[in-house]
Motif scaffolding. Structure first.
Motif, mmCIF file in Angstrom:
data_model
loop_
_atom_site.group_PDB
_atom_site.id
_atom_site.type_symbol
_atom_site.label_atom_id
_atom_site.label_comp_id
_atom_site.label_asym_id
_atom_site.label_seq_id
_atom_site.Cartn_x
_atom_site.Cartn_y
_atom_site.Cartn_z
ATOM 1 N N GLY A 9 112.969 34.435 19.840
ATOM 2 C CA GLY A 9 113.451 33.880 18.616
ATOM 3 C C GLY A 9 111.732 33.420 18.115
ATOM 4 O O GLY A 9 111.306 33.423 16.732
ATOM 5 N N ALA A 10 110.454 34.278 18.946
ATOM 6 C CA ALA A 10 109.611 34.230 18.825
ATOM 7 C C ALA A 10 108.839 34.331 16.797
ATOM 8 O O ALA A 10 109.254 36.089 16.841
ATOM 9 C CB ALA A 10 108.819 34.705 19.362
ATOM 10 N N PRO A 11 108.412 34.555 16.333
ATOM 11 C CA PRO A 11 108.112 34.836 15.071
ATOM 12 C C PRO A 11 107.136 36.059 15.254
ATOM 13 O O PRO A 11 106.539 35.982 15.791
ATOM 14 C CB PRO A 11 106.934 33.344 14.018
ATOM 15 N N ASP A 12 107.344 37.097 14.085
ATOM 16 C CA ASP A 12 106.849 37.975 13.924
ATOM 17 C C ASP A 12 105.221 37.183 13.616
ATOM 18 O O ASP A 12 104.740 37.046 12.770
ATOM 19 C CB ASP A 12 106.996 38.404 12.823
ATOM 20 N N SER A 13 104.266 37.706 14.553
ATOM 21 C CA SER A 13 102.824 37.144 14.046
ATOM 22 C C SER A 13 101.781 38.436 13.141
ATOM 23 O O SER A 13 101.045 38.157 13.043
ATOM 24 C CB SER A 13 101.676 37.085 15.534
ATOM 25 N N GLY A 14 102.925 39.448 12.430
ATOM 26 C CA GLY A 14 101.898 40.123 11.984
ATOM 27 C C GLY A 14 101.108 41.287 12.614
ATOM 28 O O GLY A 14 100.670 42.583 12.236
ATOM 29 N N ARG A 15 100.648 41.114 13.901
ATOM 30 C CA ARG A 15 99.276 41.695 15.111
ATOM 31 C C ARG A 15 100.481 42.697 16.095
ATOM 32 O O ARG A 15 101.118 42.670 16.425
ATOM 33 C CB ARG A 15 98.430 40.464 16.049
ATOM 34 N N VAL A 16 99.228 43.684 15.716
ATOM 35 C CA VAL A 16 100.357 44.605 16.960
ATOM 36 C C VAL A 16 98.447 45.330 18.195
ATOM 37 O O VAL A 16 97.869 44.633 17.810
ATOM 38 C CB VAL A 16 100.285 45.893 15.940
ATOM 39 N N LEU A 34 102.855 39.631 25.301
ATOM 40 C CA LEU A 34 102.056 39.515 23.908
ATOM 41 C C LEU A 34 103.355 39.815 22.952
ATOM 42 O O LEU A 34 103.523 38.976 21.333
ATOM 43 C CB LEU A 34 101.522 40.569 23.509
ATOM 44 N N VAL A 35 104.876 40.268 23.311
ATOM 45 C CA VAL A 35 106.026 40.377 22.877
ATOM 46 C C VAL A 35 106.569 39.130 22.095
ATOM 47 O O VAL A 35 107.326 39.099 21.135
ATOM 48 C CB VAL A 35 106.398 41.285 23.479
ATOM 49 N N ALA A 36 106.427 38.291 23.326
ATOM 50 C CA ALA A 36 107.101 36.764 23.610
ATOM 51 C C ALA A 36 106.458 35.967 22.929
ATOM 52 O O ALA A 36 106.877 35.001 21.836
ATOM 53 C CB ALA A 36 106.830 36.076 25.081
ATOM 54 N N ARG A 37 104.569 36.572 21.932
ATOM 55 C CA ARG A 37 104.050 35.646 21.159
ATOM 56 C C ARG A 37 104.552 35.695 19.761
ATOM 57 O O ARG A 37 104.037 35.336 18.490
ATOM 58 C CB ARG A 37 102.723 34.894 21.488
ATOM 59 N N GLY A 38 104.666 36.608 19.331
ATOM 60 C CA GLY A 38 105.843 37.457 18.382
ATOM 61 C C GLY A 38 104.735 39.263 18.137
ATOM 62 O O GLY A 38 104.671 39.677 16.494
ATOM 63 N N ASP A 39 104.129 39.652 18.706
ATOM 64 C CA ASP A 39 103.336 40.882 18.503
ATOM 65 C C ASP A 39 104.422 42.197 18.822
ATOM 66 O O ASP A 39 104.900 41.526 19.427
ATOM 67 C CB ASP A 39 101.985 41.275 19.274
ATOM 68 N N ARG A 40 103.866 43.111 17.932
ATOM 69 C CA ARG A 40 104.331 44.401 18.401
ATOM 70 C C ARG A 40 103.728 45.429 19.181
ATOM 71 O O ARG A 40 102.529 45.180 19.302
ATOM 72 C CB ARG A 40 104.748 45.103 17.394
ATOM 73 N N VAL A 41 103.389 45.705 20.035
ATOM 74 C CA VAL A 41 103.199 46.320 20.642
ATOM 75 C C VAL A 41 103.633 48.139 21.129
ATOM 76 O O VAL A 41 104.959 48.562 21.228
ATOM 77 C CB VAL A 41 103.483 46.168 22.221
ATOM 78 N N CYS A 42 102.884 49.259 21.582
ATOM 79 C CA CYS A 42 102.453 50.928 21.896
ATOM 80 C C CYS A 42 102.167 50.036 22.975
ATOM 81 O O CYS A 42 101.177 50.218 23.123
ATOM 82 C CB CYS A 42 101.966 51.243 21.269
ATOM 83 N N PHE A 87 103.616 51.123 12.977
ATOM 84 C CA PHE A 87 103.112 49.116 12.704
ATOM 85 C C PHE A 87 102.143 48.857 11.707
ATOM 86 O O PHE A 87 102.000 48.187 10.779
ATOM 87 C CB PHE A 87 102.377 48.815 14.253
ATOM 88 N N GLY A 88 101.731 50.068 11.371
ATOM 89 C CA GLY A 88 100.231 50.132 10.281
ATOM 90 C C GLY A 88 99.517 49.784 10.584
ATOM 91 O O GLY A 88 97.907 49.568 9.433
ATOM 92 N N ARG A 89 99.000 49.282 11.782
ATOM 93 C CA ARG A 89 97.611 48.524 12.192
ATOM 94 C C ARG A 89 97.843 48.555 13.884
ATOM 95 O O ARG A 89 98.844 48.625 14.567
ATOM 96 C CB ARG A 89 97.930 47.394 11.643
ATOM 97 N N VAL A 90 96.177 48.590 14.022
ATOM 98 C CA VAL A 90 95.875 48.030 16.111
ATOM 99 C C VAL A 90 94.966 47.583 15.947
ATOM 100 O O VAL A 90 93.807 47.702 16.647
ATOM 101 C CB VAL A 90 96.294 49.402 16.232
ATOM 102 N N ASP A 91 95.321 45.942 16.149
ATOM 103 C CA ASP A 91 94.381 44.456 16.472
ATOM 104 C C ASP A 91 94.216 44.785 17.484
ATOM 105 O O ASP A 91 92.550 44.457 17.762
ATOM 106 C CB ASP A 91 95.426 43.190 16.082
#
Length: 258
Positions: A9-16, A34-42, A87-91
């Motif tokens: 249930g980690a919130p979406d951090s908005g970061r990729v 990174l996924v566990a803290r709410g990031d999305r990944v490629c 995802f529109g970004r790559v932080d």
């Protein structure tokens, strides 16, 4: 552990993050953290089936996979483009893809093999950094983490070509940290022996002997590197750049590595 990531249930951090060589081993450990803290990944890798399996474990709503060879410039461009499309970004960029096809003394090293190691381990990291810089980070900032090795900061028997490439990766970290500042922080992680398929030649059949050299009493796990990467891509490390974080179980407290 997979279920914990998917059900946390980690919130979406908005970061990729784009993580290379991440279908298994250290790269996958970084992706999990990174996924566990709410990031999305490629995540990228050479084996498409392994990538699909990794994406399913991470969660199809949190991850995508792009198959290809890390040293292939077209693959680098496609991976970054796919990340931006999805995802529109790559932080964050985590350069983990690497190879070590030879085990033996430098005096007998095939120079063509040395070139392949350098191309995969160093030039590909630069290529991915160039692509993420142009696509997002030059305007929006972010962080890059290069997965190096203790072999890059100390002589290690029989893995000289690998160590040579990782030393170059550490210097690449310094160069990019200087050039990409102040928008993008660039750091490296130098793990000692981590229990993965990639590193098994360093401990398989003699794990007890190898482990005995580590003051903390065990070999590394992918999650150890994942935790370090999560820190270096977090706000808690906002004043850290150009550094190499050694994650080694205390091995450098002793005379040798492995």
């Amino acid at each position: 552990m997979t279920e914990a990531v998917q059900d946390s249930g980690a919130p979406d951090s908005g970061r990729v993050a784009l993580i290379t060589g991440a279908s298994r081993g250290i790269g996958y450990g970084v992706a999990e953290a990174l996924v566990a803290r709410g990031d999305r990944v490629c995540i990228t890798g050479r084996n498409e089936d392994a990538l699909k399996e990794a994406v399913e474990k991470l969660g199809a709503d949190r991850a995508i996979g792009v198959a290809g060879k890390a040293a292939d410039e077209e693959h680098q461009a496609v991976a970054v483009a796919r990340t931006m499309e999805a995802f529109g970004r790559v932080d964050f960029l985590v350069n983990n893809a690497g190879t070590n096809p030879v085990f033996g003394p430098m005096a007998d090293l095939d120079l063509n093999v040395a070139r392949k190691v350098y191309e995969t381990n160093v030039i590909s990291a630069l290529g991915f950094a160039q692509q993420t810089w142009k696509a997002w980070q030059s305007a929006n900032g972010g962080a890059i983490v290069n997965i190096a090795s203790v072999a890059g900061v100390s002589a290690s028997p029989f893995v000289g070509a690998y160590g040579m490439s990782k030393a170059a990766m550490i210097n690449l970290t310094l160069q990019l940290a200087h050039e990409f500042a102040p928008l993008v922080r660039v750091n490296a992680i130098a793990p000692a022996v981590v229990k993965t398929k990639f590193a098994r030649a360093l401990y398989e059949g003699r794990e007890e002997e190898v482990t005995s050299a580590y003051p903390l009493g065990r070999l590394g796990a992918p999650s150890d590197v994942g935790g370090a990467a999560a820190f270096l891509t977090s706000a808690q490390s906002d004043w850290i750049t150009g550094q190499t974080l050694v994650v080694d179980g205390g091995i450098f407290l002793n005379a040798g590595v492995g």
